[in-house]
Design a protein around this motif. Structure first.
Motif, mmCIF file in Angstrom:
data_model
loop_
_atom_site.group_PDB
_atom_site.id
_atom_site.type_symbol
_atom_site.label_atom_id
_atom_site.label_comp_id
_atom_site.label_asym_id
_atom_site.label_seq_id
_atom_site.Cartn_x
_atom_site.Cartn_y
_atom_site.Cartn_z
ATOM 1 N N GLU A 69 0.832 -1.202 0.000
ATOM 2 C CA GLU A 69 0.000 0.000 0.000
ATOM 3 C C GLU A 69 0.869 1.255 0.000
ATOM 4 N N GLY A 70 1.928 1.235 0.797
ATOM 5 C CA GLY A 70 2.805 2.399 0.853
ATOM 6 C C GLY A 70 3.524 2.670 -0.449
ATOM 7 N N LEU A 71 3.780 1.614 -1.218
ATOM 8 C CA LEU A 71 4.527 1.785 -2.469
ATOM 9 C C LEU A 71 3.641 2.102 -3.657
ATOM 10 N N THR A 72 2.357 1.765 -3.591
ATOM 11 C CA THR A 72 1.549 1.816 -4.804
ATOM 12 C C THR A 72 0.357 2.748 -4.764
ATOM 13 N N VAL A 73 -0.167 3.103 -3.607
ATOM 14 C CA VAL A 73 -1.442 3.823 -3.572
ATOM 15 C C VAL A 73 -1.229 5.327 -3.764
ATOM 16 N N PRO A 74 -1.679 5.877 -4.895
ATOM 17 C CA PRO A 74 -1.588 7.332 -5.077
ATOM 18 C C PRO A 74 -2.751 8.018 -4.385
ATOM 19 N N MET A 75 -2.603 9.299 -4.162
ATOM 20 C CA MET A 75 -3.709 10.071 -3.597
ATOM 21 C C MET A 75 -4.767 10.285 -4.680
ATOM 22 N N SER A 76 -6.031 10.287 -4.285
ATOM 23 C CA SER A 76 -7.101 10.522 -5.244
ATOM 24 C C SER A 76 -8.263 11.210 -4.554
ATOM 25 N N ASP A 77 -9.214 11.660 -5.353
ATOM 26 C CA ASP A 77 -10.397 12.344 -4.860
ATOM 27 C C ASP A 77 -11.595 11.884 -5.670
ATOM 28 N N MET A 78 -12.764 12.116 -5.136
ATOM 29 C CA MET A 78 -13.976 11.933 -5.923
ATOM 30 C C MET A 78 -13.980 12.965 -7.052
ATOM 31 N N PHE A 79 -14.238 12.515 -8.263
ATOM 32 C CA PHE A 79 -14.340 13.384 -9.434
ATOM 33 C C PHE A 79 -13.090 14.240 -9.622
ATOM 34 N N ARG A 80 -11.933 13.649 -9.352
ATOM 35 C CA ARG A 80 -10.685 14.379 -9.562
ATOM 36 C C ARG A 80 -10.561 14.749 -11.035
ATOM 37 N N ASP A 81 -10.139 15.967 -11.319
ATOM 38 C CA ASP A 81 -10.124 16.517 -12.679
ATOM 39 C C ASP A 81 -11.553 16.476 -13.243
ATOM 40 N N PRO A 82 -12.445 17.331 -12.735
ATOM 41 C CA PRO A 82 -13.864 17.283 -13.131
ATOM 42 C C PRO A 82 -14.093 17.364 -14.628
ATOM 43 N N ASP A 83 -13.228 18.069 -15.361
ATOM 44 C CA ASP A 83 -13.422 18.192 -16.802
ATOM 45 C C ASP A 83 -13.350 16.831 -17.492
ATOM 46 N N MET A 84 -12.514 15.935 -16.974
ATOM 47 C CA MET A 84 -12.426 14.603 -17.545
ATOM 48 C C MET A 84 -13.729 13.845 -17.335
ATOM 49 N N PHE A 85 -14.285 13.938 -16.123
ATOM 50 C CA PHE A 85 -15.543 13.255 -15.848
ATOM 51 C C PHE A 85 -16.695 13.873 -16.642
ATOM 52 N N ARG A 86 -16.652 15.188 -16.829
ATOM 53 C CA ARG A 86 -17.683 15.817 -17.659
ATOM 54 C C ARG A 86 -17.576 15.322 -19.099
ATOM 55 N N ALA A 87 -16.341 15.157 -19.600
ATOM 56 C CA ALA A 87 -16.160 14.639 -20.959
ATOM 57 C C ALA A 87 -16.673 13.207 -21.066
ATOM 58 N N LEU A 88 -16.471 12.409 -20.025
ATOM 59 C CA LEU A 88 -17.034 11.063 -20.028
ATOM 60 C C LEU A 88 -18.551 11.121 -20.128
ATOM 61 N N ARG A 89 -19.153 11.959 -19.289
ATOM 62 C CA ARG A 89 -20.617 12.071 -19.246
ATOM 63 C C ARG A 89 -21.168 12.557 -20.592
ATOM 64 N N GLU A 90 -20.573 13.609 -21.150
ATOM 65 C CA GLU A 90 -21.166 14.279 -22.303
ATOM 66 C C GLU A 90 -20.718 13.708 -23.646
ATOM 67 N N GLN A 91 -19.506 13.132 -23.704
ATOM 68 C CA GLN A 91 -18.979 12.697 -24.996
ATOM 69 C C GLN A 91 -18.842 11.181 -25.129
ATOM 70 N N VAL A 92 -18.445 10.506 -24.037
ATOM 71 C CA VAL A 92 -18.196 9.063 -24.121
ATOM 72 C C VAL A 92 -19.455 8.251 -23.840
ATOM 73 N N PHE A 93 -20.154 8.565 -22.764
ATOM 74 C CA PHE A 93 -21.322 7.771 -22.382
ATOM 75 C C PHE A 93 -22.385 7.702 -23.490
ATOM 76 N N PRO A 94 -22.665 8.801 -24.208
ATOM 77 C CA PRO A 94 -23.654 8.685 -25.297
ATOM 78 C C PRO A 94 -23.245 7.669 -26.364
ATOM 79 N N LEU A 95 -21.933 7.488 -26.581
ATOM 80 C CA LEU A 95 -21.462 6.519 -27.564
ATOM 81 C C LEU A 95 -21.539 5.093 -27.035
ATOM 82 N N LEU A 96 -21.564 4.942 -25.708
ATOM 83 C CA LEU A 96 -21.679 3.619 -25.106
ATOM 84 C C LEU A 96 -23.135 3.167 -24.996
#
Length: 281
Positions: A69-96
């Motif tokens: 865990e000490g060697l591999t776990v990076p820090m993260s957050d919910m919806f980190r980099d919101p623009d990426m998640f918005r792109a998933l919602r608006e551009q990728v999910f409609p294609l799926l």
């Protein structure tokens, strides 16, 4: 011999011991980042030196989950980099939306914040019931924490802002409960999530995926290991599947890059080329 040279010897011995004793290969991890993590781990475990950490790791098998865990776990957050998640919602999910079943592989899921972020967005897009999320990590301990979905409540305000910036349609409070200074994600969000151990350095193709997220993991790998991971992702994606990387990561210098085309490049989202049969290895 100066302290720097001695430190390098201790690091080499630590990496060799970890591989020979427990079978985990860190030889292709970025040296500077790995060294920082090993020193931090030694301090946290009150070892006087890397050699002391190596000795404990060799003779205390129960310590291995904490080491990994000490060697591999990076820090993260919910919806980190919101623009990426918005792109998933608006551009990728409609294609799926045309697929009867969707597989998403979250590689290097750490403590699971991005897994639950995905589940929320998929639910709001009406896609979660036909989606399976495979969340993998090298660390059993990290996977256990991810499965529990319990986080410090102090993160709630920032995560709520991230959620709204990602195009959230409700309130983040609708997906969690708070108490005793902790935030617990609703267990219904993990009903279609499978947590599993997978090592990008040594293991093979994990699943056939329509989307792969591996964000802020490759930056800790050497070029050789980055290429190995990207090759795994190429071989795991369905034709025209999507690969999402971290904000500081790209595939431009990898020989595997020819297999991908930019889809939303500012957000580091790529798409597997549809003409793979014509791409030379």
């Amino acid at each position: 011999m100066d302290a720097s040279e001695l430190d390098c010897i201790e690091m080499d011995l630590f990496v060799q011991a970890l591989q020979k004793r427990h079978g985990h290969d860190f030889t292709q991890y970025a040296p500077a980042s790995l060294k920082r993590r090993v020193h931090l781990l030694a301090d946290q475990l009150e070892c006087r030196s890397i050699t002391g950490l190596t000795e404990r790791m060799l003779h205390e098998p129960a310590l291995l989950p904490r080491v990994l865990e000490g060697l591999t776990v990076p820090m993260s957050d919910m919806f980190r980099d919101p623009d990426m998640f918005r792109a998933l919602r608006e551009q990728v999910f409609p294609l799926l939306a045309s697929y009867p079943h969707i597989n998403i592989w979250q590689a290097g899921c750490a403590h699971g914040q991005e897994v639950y972020s995905l589940a929320i967005l998929l639910e709001e897009a009406g896609l979660y019931e036909r989606t399976q999320i495979f969340a993998t990590d090298l660390s059993d301990r990290a996977l256990q924490r991810a499965s529990e979905g319990i986080y410090p409540a102090q993160e709630a305000q920032q995560w709520s802002r991230n959620y709204q910036a990602a195009g959230g349609r409700r309130s983040l409070a609708d997906y969690c409960s708070a108490g005793y200074k902790l935030l617990k994600l609703n267990q219904r969000l993990r009903r279609n999530v499978t947590f599993a151990v997978h090592n990008l350095a040594t293991d093979g193709v994990f699943c056939e995926a329509h989307v792969i997220l591996c964000r802020n993991v490759l930056i800790y790998f050497s070029n050789t290991l980055q290429n190995r991971a990207l090759s795994l992702f190429r071989d795991s994606l369905v034709r025209a599947g999507f690969l999402c990387l971290g904000a500081r990561e790209n595939i431009d210098r990898s020989p595997v890059a020819r297999a991908f085309v930019p889809f939303s490049e500012p957000q580091r989202i790529y798409r597997l080329a549809s003409h793979l049969d014509d791409i030379a290895e």
